[in-house]
Design an enzyme around this catalytic site. Structure first.
Site, PDB file in Angstrom:
ATOM      1  N   ALA A  68       0.678  -1.222  -0.026  1.00 12.51           N
ATOM      2  CA  ALA A  68       0.092   0.072   0.041  1.00 12.51           C
ATOM      3  C   ALA A  68       0.936   1.117  -0.070  1.00 12.51           C
ATOM      4  CB  ALA A  68      -0.904   0.270   1.262  1.00 12.51           C
ATOM      5  N   TYR A  69       0.261   2.254  -0.264  1.00  9.92           N
ATOM      6  CA  TYR A  69       0.913   3.680  -0.214  1.00  9.92           C
ATOM      7  C   TYR A  69       0.578   4.089   1.447  1.00  9.92           C
ATOM      8  CZ  TYR A  69       2.307   8.508  -1.198  1.00  9.92           C
ATOM      9  OH  TYR A  69       2.800   9.784  -1.198  1.00  9.92           O
ATOM     10  N   THR A  70       1.395   4.416   2.229  1.00 11.75           N
ATOM     11  CA  THR A  70       1.253   4.732   3.573  1.00 11.75           C
ATOM     12  C   THR A  70       1.561   5.904   4.232  1.00 11.75           C
ATOM     13  OG1 THR A  70       3.046   3.253   4.347  1.00 11.75           O
ATOM     14  CG2 THR A  70       0.933   1.991   3.909  1.00 11.75           C
ATOM     15  N   THR A 109      -7.367  -0.194   6.460  1.00 17.64           N
ATOM     16  CA  THR A 109      -6.859   0.465   7.777  1.00 17.64           C
ATOM     17  C   THR A 109      -8.037   1.365   8.579  1.00 17.64           C
ATOM     18  OG1 THR A 109      -5.637   2.628   7.985  1.00 17.64           O
ATOM     19  CG2 THR A 109      -6.745   2.464   5.979  1.00 17.64           C
ATOM     20  N   ASP A 110      -7.586   1.801   9.603  1.00 15.76           N
ATOM     21  CA  ASP A 110      -8.485   2.400  10.448  1.00 15.76           C
ATOM     22  C   ASP A 110      -8.684   3.827  10.106  1.00 15.76           C
ATOM     23  OD1 ASP A 110      -5.750   2.753  11.416  1.00 15.76           O
ATOM     24  OD2 ASP A 110      -6.581   4.033  12.530  1.00 15.76           O
ATOM     25  N   TYR A 134      -5.157   9.308   1.928  1.00 18.59           N
ATOM     26  CA  TYR A 134      -4.979   7.844   2.312  1.00 18.59           C
ATOM     27  C   TYR A 134      -6.097   7.111   2.559  1.00 18.59           C
ATOM     28  CZ  TYR A 134      -3.212   4.135   5.144  1.00 18.59           C
ATOM     29  OH  TYR A 134      -2.963   2.558   5.568  1.00 18.59           O
TER      30      TYR A 134
END
Length: 300
Positions: A68-70, A109-110, A134
């Site tokens: 992923a792009y994080t 993700t949260d 994001y």
């Protein structure tokens, strides 16, 4: 089974390398870059032709998407690449599994939450209200997977750390060892998640899928939440890291989020309800301090 891992050189991908050794399944670890001394098959997951070719050539049954792009802040000015990796690539992986009748296990993700105020653990059916690029692109990725028609398990997690790569635990270990004083936000609350625990949960889900398949059944597609048990703030997290590491000389003080300006408003309450995943897959989830102690033992 033949299982393909994307993002194999990241935090979760490296933990998947470790837990896969305990299984009889065949794992293929892919990434866009090679790391010296680590076996990696190069694969650009944004290239649908390359993904489909590898899925067919290797007869892939399951894809576990750990990539992923994080970079949450940078995503605000790098939206095109962020969307390509977090929304478009999962769609490509999902379509590849739909075509082959396989399963996609996707890590989310949260950050798909955060726009609405709440103070009870987030459930899977709760409406996504991301506050930045994001979170928005991760939510789009989830929606693309659901719309693909493939069999899927979407795992939303939070506050991931491990012995690998850059993460909060390793940063705080360094800072509390070298700084006389540290200010850490106390108004963002969630649950730290040891990537090794998440990797073991993924392997358990795969095993459950094999068991169900042998009975002529399939595990239920859906969104599931996974983090370690318990609740803390980033301030509490840091205090426990320092205490366990013996870094008692650092004076750690709580502060507000607005003391650290950011282009993105982060979720103030990122606690995930894990009832569904525990009941569906029979998982026992470790308490966050127990898992942190295990990770620190490996790091120190």
């Amino acid at each position: 089974m033949n299982i393909l891992i994307t993002g194999a050189n990241g935090q979760l991908g490296n933990e998947m390398r470790l837990v896969s050794r305990k299984t009889t399944d065949r794992y293929i670890f892919t990434d866009v870059v090679e790391v010296e001394g680590v076996e990696t098959t190069l694969l650009d997951m944004t290239d649908s032709e390359a993904v489909n070719k590898m899925a067919d050539d290797e007869e892939i049954d399951i894809i576990v998407n750990c990539a992923a792009y994080t970079n949450v802040d940078k995503a605000e000015t790098d939206e095109a690449l962020c969307r390509r990796l977090n929304a478009e690539a999962p769609s490509i992986l999902a379509k590849a599994m739909q075509r082959r009748g396989g399963l996609l296990i996707h890590i989310s993700t949260d950050y798909v939450f955060g726009g609405d105020p709440y103070n009870v653990p987030c459930r899977e059916e709760q409406k996504g209200t991301p506050t930045g690029v994001y979170g928005q692109t991760k939510l789009e990725g989830e929606q693309a997977i659901i719309g693909s028609g493939c069999r899927y398990v979407i795992l939303r997690t939070a506050w991931l750390y491990s012995e690998y790569g850059r993460n909060f635990v390793k940063t705080m270990l360094s800072l509390t060892a070298t700084k006389p004083q540290l200010r850490v936000v106390f108004d963002q609350v969630g649950t730290p998640t040891y990537a090794l625990d998440l990797a073991e949960a993924i392997v358990a889900i795969v095993a459950k899928g094999k068991e169900s398949h042998a009975k002529g059944e399939e595990i239920p597609s859906g969104i599931y939440h996974y983090s370690n048990e318990g609740v803390c703030s980033w301030y509490d997290f840091t205090k426990v890291i320092a205490q366990m590491a013996g870094h008692t000389q650092c004076d750690i003080q709580p502060c507000h989020s607005n003391e650290f300006p950011s282009p993105v408003r982060r979720p103030s309450y990122a606690v995930l309800d894990k009832t569904k995943i525990k009941e569906t897959f029979g998982l026992s989830i470790p308490y966050w301090t127990d898992s942190l102690r295990r990770c620190l033992a490996n790091l120190l």
